[in-house]
Write a protein that holds these residues in place. Structure first.
Motif, PDB file in Angstrom:
ATOM      1  N   LEU A 568      27.534  16.347 -18.744  1.00 33.77           N
ATOM      2  CA  LEU A 568      26.169  15.956 -19.095  1.00 33.77           C
ATOM      3  C   LEU A 568      25.513  15.444 -17.819  1.00 33.77           C
ATOM      4  N   THR A 569      24.418  16.045 -17.447  1.00 36.03           N
ATOM      5  CA  THR A 569      23.724  15.597 -16.237  1.00 36.03           C
ATOM      6  C   THR A 569      22.518  14.771 -16.657  1.00 36.03           C
ATOM      7  N   GLN A 570      22.623  13.498 -16.391  1.00 35.10           N
ATOM      8  CA  GLN A 570      21.567  12.613 -16.869  1.00 35.10           C
ATOM      9  C   GLN A 570      20.360  12.691 -15.954  1.00 35.10           C
ATOM     10  N   GLY A 571      19.200  12.459 -16.562  1.00 34.60           N
ATOM     11  CA  GLY A 571      17.960  12.501 -15.797  1.00 34.60           C
ATOM     12  C   GLY A 571      17.774  11.225 -14.976  1.00 34.60           C
ATOM     13  N   MET A 572      16.861  11.281 -14.070  1.00 34.42           N
ATOM     14  CA  MET A 572      16.627  10.131 -13.193  1.00 34.42           C
ATOM     15  C   MET A 572      15.711   9.119 -13.867  1.00 34.42           C
ATOM     16  N   VAL A 573      15.725   7.904 -13.320  1.00 36.68           N
ATOM     17  CA  VAL A 573      14.875   6.847 -13.865  1.00 36.68           C
ATOM     18  C   VAL A 573      13.641   6.727 -12.969  1.00 36.68           C
ATOM     19  N   LEU A 574      12.493   6.890 -13.568  1.00 32.14           N
ATOM     20  CA  LEU A 574      11.239   6.880 -12.815  1.00 32.14           C
ATOM     21  C   LEU A 574      10.432   5.628 -13.113  1.00 32.14           C
ATOM     22  N   ASN A 575       9.533   5.336 -12.210  1.00 31.33           N
ATOM     23  CA  ASN A 575       8.576   4.258 -12.450  1.00 31.33           C
ATOM     24  C   ASN A 575       7.273   4.631 -11.767  1.00 31.33           C
ATOM     25  N   GLU A 576       6.229   3.949 -12.161  1.00 27.23           N
ATOM     26  CA  GLU A 576       4.930   4.249 -11.576  1.00 27.23           C
ATOM     27  C   GLU A 576       4.890   3.835 -10.110  1.00 27.23           C
ATOM     28  N   ILE A 577       4.036   4.504  -9.387  1.00 26.95           N
ATOM     29  CA  ILE A 577       3.861   4.190  -7.969  1.00 26.95           C
ATOM     30  C   ILE A 577       2.417   3.726  -7.773  1.00 26.95           C
ATOM     31  N   PHE A 578       2.268   2.573  -7.155  1.00 26.98           N
ATOM     32  CA  PHE A 578       0.924   2.062  -6.850  1.00 26.98           C
ATOM     33  C   PHE A 578       0.824   1.787  -5.353  1.00 26.98           C
ATOM     34  N   PHE A 579      -0.328   2.088  -4.803  1.00 26.19           N
ATOM     35  CA  PHE A 579      -0.451   1.896  -3.359  1.00 26.19           C
ATOM     36  C   PHE A 579      -1.905   1.683  -2.959  1.00 26.19           C
ATOM     37  N   ARG A 580      -2.056   1.261  -1.702  1.00 23.35           N
ATOM     38  CA  ARG A 580      -3.377   1.199  -1.079  1.00 23.35           C
ATOM     39  C   ARG A 580      -3.256   1.774   0.313  1.00 23.35           C
ATOM     40  N   ARG A 581      -4.314   2.420   0.730  1.00 18.14           N
ATOM     41  CA  ARG A 581      -4.341   2.890   2.114  1.00 18.14           C
ATOM     42  C   ARG A 581      -4.923   1.764   2.969  1.00 18.14           C
ATOM     43  N   THR A 582      -4.208   1.409   4.002  1.00 26.11           N
ATOM     44  CA  THR A 582      -4.712   0.348   4.873  1.00 26.11           C
ATOM     45  C   THR A 582      -5.569   0.962   5.968  1.00 26.11           C
ATOM     46  N   ASP A 583      -6.207   0.097   6.722  1.00 29.26           N
ATOM     47  CA  ASP A 583      -7.134   0.567   7.752  1.00 29.26           C
ATOM     48  C   ASP A 583      -6.468   1.508   8.739  1.00 29.26           C
ATOM     49  N   GLY A 584      -5.269   1.188   9.080  1.00 30.77           N
ATOM     50  CA  GLY A 584      -4.575   1.994  10.076  1.00 30.77           C
ATOM     51  C   GLY A 584      -4.123   3.347   9.549  1.00 30.77           C
ATOM     52  N   GLY A 585      -4.514   3.677   8.284  1.00 34.82           N
ATOM     53  CA  GLY A 585      -4.085   4.944   7.731  1.00 34.82           C
ATOM     54  C   GLY A 585      -2.705   4.858   7.098  1.00 34.82           C
ATOM     55  N   ARG A 586      -2.123   3.693   7.183  1.00 39.82           N
ATOM     56  CA  ARG A 586      -0.805   3.501   6.564  1.00 39.82           C
ATOM     57  C   ARG A 586      -0.958   3.346   5.056  1.00 39.82           C
ATOM     58  N   ILE A 587       0.135   3.494   4.373  1.00 42.36           N
ATOM     59  CA  ILE A 587       0.135   3.319   2.929  1.00 42.36           C
ATOM     60  C   ILE A 587       1.007   2.126   2.587  1.00 42.36           C
ATOM     61  N   ALA A 588       0.426   1.168   1.844  1.00 47.25           N
ATOM     62  CA  ALA A 588       1.192   0.014   1.398  1.00 47.25           C
ATOM     63  C   ALA A 588       1.479   0.178  -0.086  1.00 47.25           C
ATOM     64  N   TYR A 589       2.733   0.054  -0.450  1.00 51.57           N
ATOM     65  CA  TYR A 589       3.112   0.225  -1.860  1.00 51.57           C
ATOM     66  C   TYR A 589       3.252  -1.121  -2.553  1.00 51.57           C
ATOM     67  N   PHE A 590       2.884  -1.139  -3.849  1.00 53.61           N
ATOM     68  CA  PHE A 590       2.987  -2.369  -4.628  1.00 53.61           C
ATOM     69  C   PHE A 590       3.900  -2.151  -5.820  1.00 53.61           C
ATOM     70  N   ASN A 591       4.722  -3.121  -6.090  1.00 58.34           N
ATOM     71  CA  ASN A 591       5.619  -3.008  -7.222  1.00 58.34           C
ATOM     72  C   ASN A 591       4.823  -3.037  -8.524  1.00 58.34           C
ATOM     73  N   PRO A 592       5.131  -2.113  -9.439  1.00 56.01           N
ATOM     74  CA  PRO A 592       4.389  -2.053 -10.709  1.00 56.01           C
ATOM     75  C   PRO A 592       4.412  -3.376 -11.478  1.00 56.01           C
ATOM     76  N   ALA A 593       5.425  -4.209 -11.230  1.00 55.47           N
ATOM     77  CA  ALA A 593       5.492  -5.500 -11.911  1.00 55.47           C
ATOM     78  C   ALA A 593       4.345  -6.411 -11.463  1.00 55.47           C
ATOM     79  N   ASP A 594       3.767  -6.117 -10.301  1.00 54.31           N
ATOM     80  CA  ASP A 594       2.685  -6.950  -9.768  1.00 54.31           C
ATOM     81  C   ASP A 594       1.312  -6.338 -10.006  1.00 54.31           C
ATOM     82  N   VAL A 595       1.296  -5.267 -10.793  1.00 54.10           N
ATOM     83  CA  VAL A 595       0.053  -4.542 -11.007  1.00 54.10           C
ATOM     84  C   VAL A 595      -0.297  -4.579 -12.491  1.00 54.10           C
TER      85      VAL A 595
END
Length: 869
Positions: A568-595
């Motif tokens: 039996l091949t079990q499926g993966m555990v997923l969660n939502e992804i939240f982020f903001r693009r910062t000025d430098g073009g970088r991406i900052a991720y936020f934990n869904p528990a904080d959103v």
RNA sequence: GCGAAAGUGGCGGAAUUGGUAGACGCACCAGACUUAGGAUCUGGCGCCGCAAGGUGUGGGGGUUCGAGUCCCCCCUUUCGCACCA
């Protein structure tokens, strides 16, 4: 009975009970059918993640279910304890890999115990213990004796600054992960296991695995990559040798207009020796990307070698080119090129002005002698044309005729080629099984004698990232040659950790066996009846295990071909992804528990904000829980807050086991709410209804009351459904069947009658047993509190009372022209005439029949009536 | 490019052989109880429509009294393999 459900108390009590009664100790018992349930053992990385919780809950549900069904179950646990992360942690923290690993094991064992899995902990093993890995060494020596293990050179990633070999995942953009230095390719001696000797059996054996997902079998078959074709020898024009190629399209041989070899091919080296320009090209190819995905899209490049070969059948002189699209690692590292019928050859020939000769037509007579240039290669099968004596043949005939002609000239033969390569097991790492070889100046490579096994890995090394820590240990390296006694040097390479995991499932049958690798207990327990793990192991681990088992079989150690009957091949555990693009073009991720999600009044998501600052964040959809996306959820926090049963119930209820599981805090709340409801209901029964049972009563009470009978029917229907669903591993609907049972019992008429008490007593005994594989603690606790006899573990799986399912009157769906127009109620045994009369007389139906002539009345017994007008 | 699997409400997902599509749960809405509730309970909840009714399982066609389910074509997504000769 506690007023409120307190998972902490309930779970500790249940776990203590299981421990004191040694409830999960598995003992061989020839009188009972066994059930060996195995979830892939964890790497002790530090703490459990959600994937572990899901994996082991699935295994536990199956284990407990089959136990209740009367099987003698065994569910072991262990630790895949060797590997690179321990060394990385050592480099980072300055602790020895051994300490780090054992600490992690201790912590994760505690976590697993807190989840209440029905594991026989007496069988626990860790692959880093000498008692385990000595048998890796022992079997390796047996394989060496039989030529199944051998030594040859292999290419590794070499970090020139740290003077160490790096694993592929430690090479980032061609540079060492720690030093940033450009990585070099080095050829060093390595040991290989001859898995290719089992290629055919590993492929054909897949047919004997009906309990494996088709997807996994396909992946393995592709990986083994069997292709049958013809080996063709092209003699060098100067008579100094032959160029051998492999082709699956021997029917196109007469269309070959050149040959191409890989940059690493000996002929390329020979030509490059006299041609500096070619030497530069060959060198450039070597430094090119080795990523296979890049290769596929890479521009085709090549250069003529100046060498010529003779076509084995036509005698034509063909040029030999070096081409970057020819892989040294497959076949002979050389191909015959037929531009007219191979897209790659066509592209290459077009670019370099090489001739295109067409020898296949789509069908007899369809071929027209269309003049070049053609626009495309014709790569389909067809009929040979312009091929001299071989013209007019279909694919199979042409291959047979051409192979026969080659064989007569001793310039070719039919052959099977595999994509599968032998398994290189040498790792230039510290934290692994030492390869039991001693290098002696006089005697060469000397195997360590069996009576000197295990070669023990020193556990007090702290790697610093440079070199190989073992090589720095004089007490490990310096050893007397087992053969001549002279001072010799011990091998410092260790084995690939896939070796460890290739047979641990066999060792679980007899983990304490100190005299032999495995014993007769294997004959009882194996094969694994149900193996559960991630799809990421579809190829390597599962293929190596199938290979290793066969090697042990051929050595007379076990009597089985396939180690895992069902997978039996079990499926993966997923969660939502939240982020903001910062000025430098970088991406900052936020934990869904904080959103916080924002929804409109229909419940549709319209946005999301970070709780800390109230400003919007972007939603990036669902993704696997990972550090880089900052969307992980720590199972420990879940267990601490809600308890193991809630975690387990949520995991099983939310998705079927093979599908991905989307994490949801609200879903966890829902699971928790249900368990609270169950507790409250049981308590109400305990206090108000159970006392009534002490009064002698009429057992037919429930059946006599139609509302109670309907409720009882509902319970038994759901029991039937749950039993069916457990067999097909659809646990989400088992969980929902439990909820439906509770709903049904809860809705039963409230009168405090004996009949109702009897109904609920029976209903709860069924519900608790059905749910106990999923949430064992609360079911154990309620079973006791409510005074059911014995341990719920031994209560057995409830039986469906078929008489409870029978109804005196049944509702039939009433359709007119296939559309739902109402329901009619008829006696269970009503005949067609009665049903038809009732249906046609139904006011709902009459509205739609409206005097139209009735063409036909379809009656599906017990289900529906369809009036066709 | 090749191969495999899958597309069902706002969401996770049910529907065993073709037979009431949306079970169960989440979210949401309304109400009750409450000092309060992010607790609990009751009811509602695919879409359009006041209703009758219509419509609906990625799109198009077909078979059938009846299709989420069977057949054909197409689209999309995910996964695996990827110059394999």
């Amino acid at each position: 009975m506690q007023e409120k459900y307190n998972p902490r108390v309930v779970e500790q009590e249940a776990q203590r009970h299981w421990e004191t009664t040694q409830a999960f100790r598995a003992v061989e018992d020839a009188s009972r059918p066994k059930y060996y349930c195995l979830s892939m053992f964890p790497y002790p990385s530090g703490k459990l993640h959600m994937g572990h919780v899901r994996n082991y809950t699935i295994g536990d549900v199956l284990t407990r279910y089959h136990r209740m069904r009367g099987r003698n179950v065994m569910q072991p646990m262990g630790w895949d304890a060797f590997g690179l992360p321990a060394e990385n942690a050592a480099i980072a923290n300055g602790v020895s890999p051994a300490t780090w690993t054992y600490d992690n094991i201790a912590y994760m064992r505690k976590q697993l115990r807190s989840l209440g899995f029905a594991i026989d902990w007496d069988r626990e093993l860790a692959t880093c213990s000498p008692e385990y890995y000595r048998w890796n060494q022992w079997l390796f020596l047996r394989m060496l004796e039989r030529g199944l293990a051998y030594k040859t050179t292999g290419v590794v990633n070499w970090d020139p600054v740290d003077q160490t070999v790096l694993a592929n995942e430690q090479v980032i953009d061609g540079r060492g992960w720690r030093t940033g230095a450009m990585i070099e390719k080095r050829e060093i001696p390595m040991y290989y296991l001859r898995i290719t000797a089992y290629a055919e059996e590993l492929l054909s054996g897949l047919d004997a695995l009906p309990g494996w997902p088709e997807r996994v079998k396909t992946m393995q078959a592709n990986w083994i990559g069997r292709s049958s074709g013809v080996e063709v020898a092209f003699p060098y024009a100067d008579g100094t040798g032959v160029l051998t190629v492999f082709t699956t399209r021997a029917d196109t041989l007469m269309g070959a207009t050149y040959c191409a070899v890989a940059a690493e091919h000996p002929l390329a080296a020979r030509a490059a020796a006299q041609n500096p320009e070619l030497a530069r090209f060959v060198e450039a190819c070597r430094h090119g990307s080795v990523m296979e995905a890049d290769l596929a899209t890479m521009e085709k490049k090549g250069m003529a070698t100046g060498f010529f070969v003779v076509h084995p059948l036509s005698g034509a002189k063909l040029p030999v080119w070096v081409a970057n699209y020819v892989l040294m690692g497959y076949g002979e590292g050389a191909v015959m090129a037929v531009p007219a019928h191979d897209e790659r050859d066509f592209e290459f020939a077009t670019k370099y002005g090489l001739p295109v000769r067409r020898v296949i037509a789509s069908q007899t007579g369809a071929y027209e002698s269309v003049a070049a240039p053609w626009q495309d290669a014709y790569a389909d099968y067809g009929v040979t044309v312009d091929s001299g004596q071989f013209s007019g043949l279909d694919f199979a005939q042409a291959v047979d005729a051409i192979a026969a002609a080659l064989e007569r000239k001793q310039l070719g033969r039919k052959r099977v080629q595999y994509r599968l390569r032998d398994w290189g097991i040498s790792r230039q790492r510290y934290w692994g099984t030492p390869i039991p070889i001693v290098h002696c100046e006089a005697c060469g490579d000397v195997p360590v004698p069996d009576d000197q096994l295990p070669v023990v890995l020193p556990e007090d090394c702290v790697p610093d990232g440079s070199g190989n820590p073992l090589a720095k240990r004089a007490d490990f390296v310096s050893v007397a040659c087992p053969r001549c006694g002279q001072l010799a040097r011990r091998e410092t390479d260790t084995m690939d950790t896939f070796v460890d995991s290739s047979w641990y499932f066999l060792r679980y049958a007899c983990p304490q066996q100190s005299q032999r690798m495995v014993d007769e207990a294997v004959d009882y327990w194996l094969p694994v009846d149900q193996y559960i793990g991630g799809i990421e192991h579809a190829i390597l681990h599962l293929l190596y295990s199938r290979f290793w088992t066969r090697v042990m079989r051929d050595l007379g150690l076990v009597r089985l071909d396939e180690p895992f009957a069902n997978l039996l091949t079990q499926g993966m555990v997923l969660n939502e992804i939240f982020f903001r693009r910062t000025d430098g073009g970088r991406i900052a991720y936020f934990n869904p528990a904080d959103v916080d999600a924002q929804v409109d009044d229909k419940g549709q998501r319209i946005g999301a904000v970070l709780r800390a600052d109230g400003a919007a964040v972007e939603a990036g959809g669902m993704g696997t829980m990972s550090k880089s996306k900052n969307n992980g959820v720590d199972p420990q926090a879940l267990i601490d807050e809600y308890g193991a049963d809630t975690a387990r119930f949520f995991m099983m209820f939310t998705s079927p086991p093979e599908q991905t599981l989307a994490w949801s805090d609200a879903g966890v709340e829902g699971a928790s709410r249900y368990l609270k409801k169950l507790w409250a209901f049981a308590r109400e029964f305990d206090e108000t209804m159970r006392p009534l049972l002490a009064i002698e009563g009429d057992r037919a009470g429930a059946a006599a009351d139609s509302a109670l009978a309907a409720c009882r029917r509902e319970v038994h229907l759901n029991l039937k459904q749950a039993s069916y669903d457990l067999e097909r591993h659809q646990f989400n609907t088992v969980a929902s069947a439990c909820m439906k049972m509770l709903n049904a019992l809860d809705r039963a008429p409230r009168a405090d009658s004996l009949a109702r008490a009897q109904l609920v007593a029976e209903g709860l005994s069924i519900l608790l047993r059905v749910q106990s594989p999923i949430t064992p603690h609360i079911c154990h606790g309620l079973w006791r509190e409510l005074g059911y006899a014995g341990d719920i573990l031994d209560a057995g799986w409830p039986a469906v009372d078929e008489t409870a399912l029978v109804q005196d009157e049944i509702d039939l769906v009433l359709q007119v022209n296939g559309k739902l127009r109402g329901n009619i109620r008829v006696a269970r045994d009503a005949d067609r005439a009665v049903i038809e009369r009732t249906a046609l007389g139904d006011p709902g139906a009459q509205r739609f029949i409206a005097g139209q002539p009735i063409k036909r009345v379809v009656i599906v017994p017990g289900r529906l009536v369809n009036v066709v007008v």
